[in-house]
Design an enzyme around this catalytic site. Structure first.
Site, short mmCIF file in Angstrom:
data_model
loop_
_atom_site.label_atom_id
_atom_site.label_comp_id
_atom_site.label_asym_id
_atom_site.label_seq_id
_atom_site.Cartn_x
_atom_site.Cartn_y
_atom_site.Cartn_z
N ASP A 199 56.24 23.00 -0.44
CA ASP A 199 55.23 24.02 -0.24
C ASP A 199 54.88 24.56 -1.63
OD1 ASP A 199 53.70 26.13 1.17
OD2 ASP A 199 55.27 27.43 0.37
N ASP A 227 52.71 27.91 -2.50
CA ASP A 227 52.67 29.36 -2.71
C ASP A 227 53.96 30.02 -2.24
OD1 ASP A 227 49.86 29.41 -3.60
OD2 ASP A 227 49.50 28.68 -1.57
N ASP A 277 59.24 28.56 1.82
CA ASP A 277 59.61 29.96 1.67
C ASP A 277 59.25 30.79 2.89
OD1 ASP A 277 56.95 31.93 0.79
OD2 ASP A 277 56.68 29.75 0.90
#
Length: 235
Positions: free
Chosen positions: A16, A18, A175
């Site tokens: 991922d 961001d 995240d």
């Protein structure tokens, strides 16, 4: 890039972007304030913003439209947000230090890697270029290119297809809870490091194979590499 790493077997890694590779959420928040203010929304807070972490930009915009009664087309809001975000991001986006070190280790070992993000292709390319990550992470896929964003598995399955690897050999770094759920739905292993501390107990994170509950402050490249070596699939 070799097909087989001497340390990590047939593992491929899907990042991922961001909040995982780069600390871009504050930049998205700044851009969001400007976009929403244009449509009369002036009370949007960081706490509000945290609810959208891990959700694709396009889906986020559709949720805003319903929540705030914005009648503008999706494409109009998306273009406005992307323009504001890219102006900010090109000037000030930072790679998380331990994550950058992890990428370096994987690249040196010849591990296949790709970025799979809810951001637009233009935003992904701009961030990877501006931070210097593109040289080691030249492959990426945006949720804009698949039917459904996270928590659906589409973007991760497309990442595996582009890498030419079965999902079972892919490890996702995430995240956000929707991303962890998407990795699980894709049949991929997951290393999770929650960006929003209050979401660390989200049930989606219980599906992660390796959880750094303290997020980036707890994550280390060495711990992640050690786990990948111990759990590497064989050909």
């Amino acid at each position: 890039m070799s097909d087989h790493s001497p340390h990590f077997g047939d593992t491929a890694v899907v990042f991922d972007l961001d909040g995982t590779l780069v600390d871009s959420e504050p930049n998205y928040y700044k851009a969001t304030l400007g976009t929403l203010a244009r449509y009369g929304v002036t009370d949007y807070t960081w706490a509000d913003n945290e609810a959208y972490v891990g959700i694709s930009t396009l889906e986020t915009i559709r949720l805003w439209k319903r929540r705030y009664g914005i009648g503008a087309p999706d494409t109009e809001l998306l273009d406005d947000l992307n323009t504001r975000y890219l102006d900010i991001a090109r000037a000030d986006t930072h790679v998380f230090p331990q994550m950058g070190l992890f990428v370096d280790h994987l690249h040196a070992a010849g591990v296949p890697m790709i970025v799979a993000s809810g951001s637009s292709p233009e935003a992904i390319e701009a961030i990877l270029t501006g931070t210097g990550l593109l040289a080691k992470l030249p492959l990426y896929v945006s949720a804009d290119e698949v039917d459904h964003g996270k928590p659906a598995p589409d973007v991760f399955l497309e990442a595996a297809r582009r890498l030419g690897r079965p999902a079972s050999h892919c490890v996702v770094l995430e995240d956000a809870a929707p991303g962890a759920a998407a990795a699980h739905a894709a049949g991929m292993r997951c290393i999770a490091l929650p960006y929003v501390a209050a979401q660390a107990d989200d049930p989606a994170f219980t599906t992660a194979d390796l959880l750094f509950k303290g997020g980036q402050e707890e994550f280390t490249a060495r711990a992640a590499c050690d786990w990948l070596e111990r759990s590497a699939p064989s050909s």
